[in-house]
Design a protein around this motif. Sequence first.
Motif, mmCIF file in Angstrom:
data_model
loop_
_atom_site.group_PDB
_atom_site.id
_atom_site.type_symbol
_atom_site.label_atom_id
_atom_site.label_comp_id
_atom_site.label_asym_id
_atom_site.label_seq_id
_atom_site.Cartn_x
_atom_site.Cartn_y
_atom_site.Cartn_z
ATOM 1 N N LEU A 46 1.318 -2.246 1.084
ATOM 2 C CA LEU A 46 2.332 -1.421 0.428
ATOM 3 C C LEU A 46 2.699 -0.219 1.288
ATOM 4 O O LEU A 46 3.850 0.220 1.297
ATOM 5 N N VAL A 47 1.696 0.323 2.006
ATOM 6 C CA VAL A 47 1.953 1.471 2.875
ATOM 7 C C VAL A 47 2.935 1.095 3.974
ATOM 8 O O VAL A 47 3.805 1.874 4.363
ATOM 9 N N ILE A 48 2.800 -0.134 4.486
ATOM 10 C CA ILE A 48 3.694 -0.586 5.559
ATOM 11 C C ILE A 48 5.141 -0.604 5.089
ATOM 12 O O ILE A 48 6.061 -0.398 5.878
ATOM 13 N N GLN A 49 5.355 -0.815 3.801
ATOM 14 C CA GLN A 49 6.714 -0.930 3.271
ATOM 15 C C GLN A 49 7.236 0.373 2.691
ATOM 16 O O GLN A 49 8.252 0.387 2.015
ATOM 17 N N GLN A 50 6.522 1.491 2.930
ATOM 18 C CA GLN A 50 6.951 2.781 2.408
ATOM 19 C C GLN A 50 7.382 3.700 3.527
ATOM 20 O O GLN A 50 6.988 3.551 4.673
ATOM 21 N N TYR A 68 8.199 3.069 7.362
ATOM 22 C CA TYR A 68 7.683 1.763 7.751
ATOM 23 C C TYR A 68 8.388 0.610 7.033
ATOM 24 O O TYR A 68 7.845 -0.462 6.910
ATOM 25 N N ILE A 69 9.585 0.870 6.502
ATOM 26 C CA ILE A 69 10.320 -0.201 5.842
ATOM 27 C C ILE A 69 10.958 -1.069 6.918
ATOM 28 O O ILE A 69 12.126 -0.930 7.262
ATOM 29 N N GLN A 70 10.148 -1.920 7.494
ATOM 30 C CA GLN A 70 10.606 -2.840 8.529
ATOM 31 C C GLN A 70 10.082 -4.223 8.179
ATOM 32 O O GLN A 70 8.886 -4.414 7.965
ATOM 33 N N ARG A 71 10.978 -5.169 8.136
ATOM 34 C CA ARG A 71 10.602 -6.516 7.724
ATOM 35 C C ARG A 71 9.582 -7.132 8.676
ATOM 36 O O ARG A 71 8.658 -7.818 8.243
ATOM 37 N N ALA A 84 4.249 -9.235 9.466
ATOM 38 C CA ALA A 84 3.049 -9.277 10.311
ATOM 39 C C ALA A 84 1.811 -8.891 9.507
ATOM 40 O O ALA A 84 0.750 -9.507 9.632
ATOM 41 N N GLY A 85 1.938 -7.857 8.657
ATOM 42 C CA GLY A 85 0.822 -7.480 7.800
ATOM 43 C C GLY A 85 0.471 -8.563 6.804
ATOM 44 O O GLY A 85 -0.707 -8.837 6.553
ATOM 45 N N ALA A 86 1.496 -9.204 6.223
ATOM 46 C CA ALA A 86 1.245 -10.306 5.292
ATOM 47 C C ALA A 86 0.561 -11.472 6.001
ATOM 48 O O ALA A 86 -0.310 -12.143 5.428
ATOM 49 N N PHE A 87 0.936 -11.723 7.255
ATOM 50 C CA PHE A 87 0.305 -12.790 8.039
ATOM 51 C C PHE A 87 -1.178 -12.505 8.232
ATOM 52 O O PHE A 87 -2.028 -13.382 8.044
ATOM 53 N N ILE A 88 -1.502 -11.254 8.593
ATOM 54 C CA ILE A 88 -2.898 -10.886 8.812
ATOM 55 C C ILE A 88 -3.695 -11.002 7.520
ATOM 56 O O ILE A 88 -4.856 -11.431 7.513
#
Length: 289
Positions: free
Chosen positions: A242-246, A249-252, A257-261
Amino acid sequence: MNQTIAYLERRRLGRYVARSLFLWLCFLPLALIVVVPVLYMISMAFTLEANQMKFPIEWIPNPPTLSNFQKIFVDPQLPIVRWFINSLLVATVGTAIIVFLSSLSGYAFARLEFPGKGFLFSLLIFSLMIPSAVTLIPAFLLLRDLKLLNTYHAIWWPAAASVTGIFLMRQHFFSIPGELEDAARVDGASRFRIYWQICLPLVRGAMVALFIFAFLGLWNDLFWPLIVLSERAALTLPVGLLVIQQGSYIQRGLAFAGAFIASMPVLIFYAIFQRKIIAGIVTAGLAGR
């Protein structure tokens, strides 16, 4: 005679082919519903940010890139490795606690006699009908008063009260013949030794099923860790995504990449232990009485 046998064999083969074709036609669309999003996630994780919104979708990135992963691993504000280790710690320790306590409680309800046993077990079963939203605030206030917020204990101990796990283990302990315990008591075995060395190995299938469900549940849990954890370094991987998308860091590309990990360990887990998972699910459905 031979012609009759050949005819029956051809008929049996025709039925087998028709049944197999029917199952393929039924389950192939369902498989695509599951597989296509995973393939899309993998593709976007290796796609440049500038090409994320391209249409039609490039299922094979052109050119493929590791820049999304490099940004995640380099950025000190996104400690993805720390979040991964946190999730592994939470899921491993929490699963061990759930399996151990559920097996102890299940053994007590199945093999011991004590006052109020039926009432207590009925109360546990009744608690399954209470929506989790009803207990959310009381559980949070209790953990706050115990000063367990922002620690992993706030995740482990509420999860340890697994009524489903207790019920599953109780049903399997019921299926063990009482003569085994009687023979062990004659030989001088204590109650805990009977539980640990005799009964527990006989319900290994149920423990495998419970381990699988508990581990995957804790690994994928987002809601409760989001509530009880506040420090960024202590976050688990689903909350970290969630932090990556806030904010900035709102970058697809970073999100995929985070979801893949986060999803790769689960997919590898399924690939390696798929037979154990299926056997565990079947065992869970064949509980004793």
